[in-house]
Structures are given as C-alpha cells and as structure tokens.
Design a protein around this motif. Structure first.
Motif, PDB file in Angstrom:
ATOM      1  N   VAL A   1     -11.168  16.681 -21.960  1.00  0.00           N
ATOM      2  CA  VAL A   1     -12.333  16.593 -22.835  1.00  0.00           C
ATOM      3  C   VAL A   1     -13.553  16.216 -22.006  1.00  0.00           C
ATOM      4  N   ARG A   2     -14.639  16.959 -22.200  1.00  0.00           N
ATOM      5  CA  ARG A   2     -15.917  16.672 -21.558  1.00  0.00           C
ATOM      6  C   ARG A   2     -16.930  16.262 -22.625  1.00  0.00           C
ATOM      7  N   ASP A   3     -17.732  15.265 -22.307  1.00  0.00           N
ATOM      8  CA  ASP A   3     -18.690  14.692 -23.250  1.00  0.00           C
ATOM      9  C   ASP A   3     -19.957  15.542 -23.285  1.00  0.00           C
ATOM     10  N   LEU A   4     -20.297  16.035 -24.475  1.00  0.00           N
ATOM     11  CA  LEU A   4     -21.503  16.851 -24.651  1.00  0.00           C
ATOM     12  C   LEU A   4     -22.693  16.054 -25.152  1.00  0.00           C
TER      13      LEU A   4
ATOM     14  N   LEU B   1     -13.535  21.129 -24.520  1.00  0.00           N
ATOM     15  CA  LEU B   1     -12.320  21.095 -23.715  1.00  0.00           C
ATOM     16  C   LEU B   1     -12.495  22.025 -22.525  1.00  0.00           C
ATOM     17  N   ASP B   2     -12.268  21.521 -21.307  1.00  0.00           N
ATOM     18  CA  ASP B   2     -12.422  22.378 -20.140  1.00  0.00           C
ATOM     19  C   ASP B   2     -11.132  23.152 -19.856  1.00  0.00           C
ATOM     20  N   ALA B   3     -11.129  23.937 -18.796  1.00  0.00           N
ATOM     21  CA  ALA B   3      -9.998  24.816 -18.497  1.00  0.00           C
ATOM     22  C   ALA B   3      -8.725  24.046 -18.177  1.00  0.00           C
ATOM     23  N   ARG B   4      -8.867  22.783 -17.791  1.00  0.00           N
ATOM     24  CA  ARG B   4      -7.695  21.953 -17.483  1.00  0.00           C
ATOM     25  C   ARG B   4      -7.215  21.169 -18.693  1.00  0.00           C
TER      26      ARG B   4
ATOM     27  N   ARG C   1     -22.065  27.770 -23.888  1.00  0.00           N
ATOM     28  CA  ARG C   1     -21.230  28.608 -23.020  1.00  0.00           C
ATOM     29  C   ARG C   1     -21.778  28.658 -21.595  1.00  0.00           C
ATOM     30  N   ALA C   2     -23.085  28.507 -21.453  1.00  0.00           N
ATOM     31  CA  ALA C   2     -23.724  28.586 -20.134  1.00  0.00           C
ATOM     32  C   ALA C   2     -23.608  27.287 -19.335  1.00  0.00           C
ATOM     33  N   LEU C   3     -23.109  26.219 -19.937  1.00  0.00           N
ATOM     34  CA  LEU C   3     -23.039  24.932 -19.255  1.00  0.00           C
ATOM     35  C   LEU C   3     -22.006  24.946 -18.133  1.00  0.00           C
ATOM     36  N   ASP C   4     -22.283  24.190 -17.103  1.00  0.00           N
ATOM     37  CA  ASP C   4     -21.303  23.915 -16.047  1.00  0.00           C
ATOM     38  C   ASP C   4     -20.493  22.709 -16.500  1.00  0.00           C
ATOM     39  N   LEU C   5     -19.283  22.949 -16.984  1.00  0.00           N
ATOM     40  CA  LEU C   5     -18.499  21.859 -17.563  1.00  0.00           C
ATOM     41  C   LEU C   5     -18.124  20.802 -16.530  1.00  0.00           C
ATOM     42  N   THR C   6     -18.032  21.191 -15.277  1.00  0.00           N
ATOM     43  CA  THR C   6     -17.669  20.210 -14.253  1.00  0.00           C
ATOM     44  C   THR C   6     -18.765  19.170 -14.049  1.00  0.00           C
ATOM     45  N   ALA C   7     -19.968  19.462 -14.532  1.00  0.00           N
ATOM     46  CA  ALA C   7     -21.079  18.507 -14.412  1.00  0.00           C
ATOM     47  C   ALA C   7     -21.129  17.523 -15.573  1.00  0.00           C
TER      48      ALA C   7
END
Length: 286
Positions: free
Chosen positions: A23-26, A17-20, A47-53
């Motif tokens: 849901v982001r697919d891992l 789950l991102d800050a907004r 934790r080091a991932l860029d979730l926007t990507a």
C-alpha cells in the motif's frame, strides 16, 4: 490500478496498491478518493504517478470503503437465471432495480450488524460497478466507457424485511452495514471483460456460492445502458449487479446468518472480504 482507503472510520486516507502488493499513501497527492478522482481525468492523473516515490504504508490496518462520496447505491435483483430458480421466481424480462440506502456502505472487513428482530439475514456476493462519467441515455456500445472501476460487494439482505413486509425490497437491503465494498476499486482498464469473472462466498469455512459473471442475465454494459434510460448515473454511483446461486434462503432448509458467523467472499482480480456477524449493537455502527 487498485485504489483503496485505509485507517479508522472517519479518518481514512487514500491509498494505492503497487505492483508488489504494498500500500502506498496518496494523501500527499489528493485529499481523498472522491467522485472527482474517479473521472477519466482524475484516474489519468493517478495512473501517471511514480508509485515508488510515494510513502509505503507498512501496516495499513483497517480498510475503509475504496472511495468516498457515494451518491447512489443501486442493486439489481435476480440477475442470474440459476439464482432466480433457487428463489422460485421467474426470470425477469427487464432488470429489477432497487436501492440500498447509503448508510449501508461499509468497509470490506467491517462487521455485519444485524438489525433488531432480524431472523433472516442473508449473504450475496456481487460484482460492483462504479461509475466515473455521467451516463444519460447511453447507447449500449458506449456503456462501458462510463465505468471507473469494479469491486467486490456483499449485498447483505434481510429476507423477512425484503419479502414479507409489504413487498418493498429496499426495506431489507439498506440496513446499516449491509453493503461491504472493497477491498479495492480496480480501474476498468485492468478488467477488460467484466463478463468473465469468478465469484465465491463461504460462511464459517463452508462454500455456499460459486459462480461466474458470464451467467448474468443482463450484462454490465446492458445494465448501464438500461439504467441510463430511467435515471442519470453520476460519478460515484455504485451498481451491485446481482448474485449467483447459493444464498441462504435458497438452501433446503434455508440457512441464515447468526451472531458469531464469519463470511468470506471474493471475485477474480478484485480481492477478498471477510466479515464477522453481530447482533444489533449501536457501538459497532459508529
């Protein structure tokens, strides 16, 4: 981090789950959220991932259990003094431990399916603790370092099976669907004090349970320390830490779940669950 799994049973994908609150697919990064991913190194990589990507999941649909590869599902009984009082049982001098069979592990909104001949199926909102680092004879002051994260657990219990059929609690604790977990696994760094979390549970819109983990008899750190003296805790083990007062068997007269009931529950910072209650149906278990 808020880690989750989404999709049909047996086809879940890992997500975050991102800050907004999106849901982001891992699944392009890891195959699944396994005990290996719950280790300090595994969590650091996530934790080091860029979730926007990562791809957004516009409609995640069903949420599964927030991790897979469950090893042990361990319950703690009578861990709130006011719950012990409503059960008319003495406050324990040491933690009461029992097993929830692994097949009870289910998604946060999956149905509760009562076993055949059930007459006393009950609810219990509980703080879940997921182990991320092997714990064996752990000093009390080091215990929380072994936690990967926290989650909501509904420790569904069949009281007749638990209390009236030979005195083995496990009989009433591990029936299929009796362990809804999630919606997320919240990493330990987001919960600096697990002993200050509000818990609540409603049945059909009526509030039955309200409590706070501050009222535990044995706190999370002590439970990990204590358990590590009598068993080895491994990554992927889940501890359900006990429930506050307001369970069905404590009502006067007692109230138990029936087909068609709806249970909602939540914990501060850890999200909410909702389950519908069904009489036994094999098709709801697969």
């Amino acid at each position: 981090m808020k880690l989750l799994r989404f999709g049909p049973k047996g086809q879940e994908k890992p997500g975050i789950l991102d800050a907004r609150g999106v849901v982001r697919d891992l699944s392009g990064v890891i195959d699944d959220l396994t005990p290996e991913q719950l280790s300090p190194a595994g969590l650091a990589r996530l934790r080091a991932l860029d979730l926007t990507a990562l791809p957004e999941v516009a409609a995640p649909g069903r949420l599964g259990t927030p991790f897979t590869g469950l090893r042990q599902f361990i319950g703690v009984g009578l861990n709130y003094s006011d719950h012990a009082a409503e059960a008319n049982l003495p406050i324990p001098g040491e933690p009461i431990l029992f097993a929830k069979w692994n097949q009870c592990f289910s998604g946060p909104n999956d149905p509760i399916v009562m076993p055949k001949d059930s007459r006393k199926t009950d609810w219990e909102v509980e703080l879940g603790v997921v182990i991320g680092t092997r714990a064996r004879y752990v000093p009390l002051e080091d215990a929380l370092r072994h936690v990967a994260g926290y989650c909501v657990v509904n420790d569904v219990s069949e009281r007749e099976f638990q209390m009236e059929r030979g005195g083995t609690w496990d009989k009433g604790k591990g029936c299929d669907t009796f362990g809804p977990v999630g919606p997320w696994l919240v990493s330990a760094d987001e919960i600096p004090d697990p002993q200050n979390l509000g818990l609540w549970l409603d049945v059909n819109g009526k509030r039955f349970q309200t409590g706070n983990t501050a009222h535990m008899i044995f706190g999370v750190a002590f439970l990990i320390h204590y358990m590590s003296q009598v068993m080895t805790l491994n990554p992927g083990d889940l501890i359900a830490t006990g429930t506050p007062p307001g369970v069905g068997m404590g009502c006067k007269p007692p109230v138990f779940l029936r087909e068609g009931d709806v249970v909602r529950l939540g914990i501060d910072g850890l999200g909410e669950q909702q389950q519908s209650v069904h009489a036994w149906r094999a098709d709801l278990l697969d």
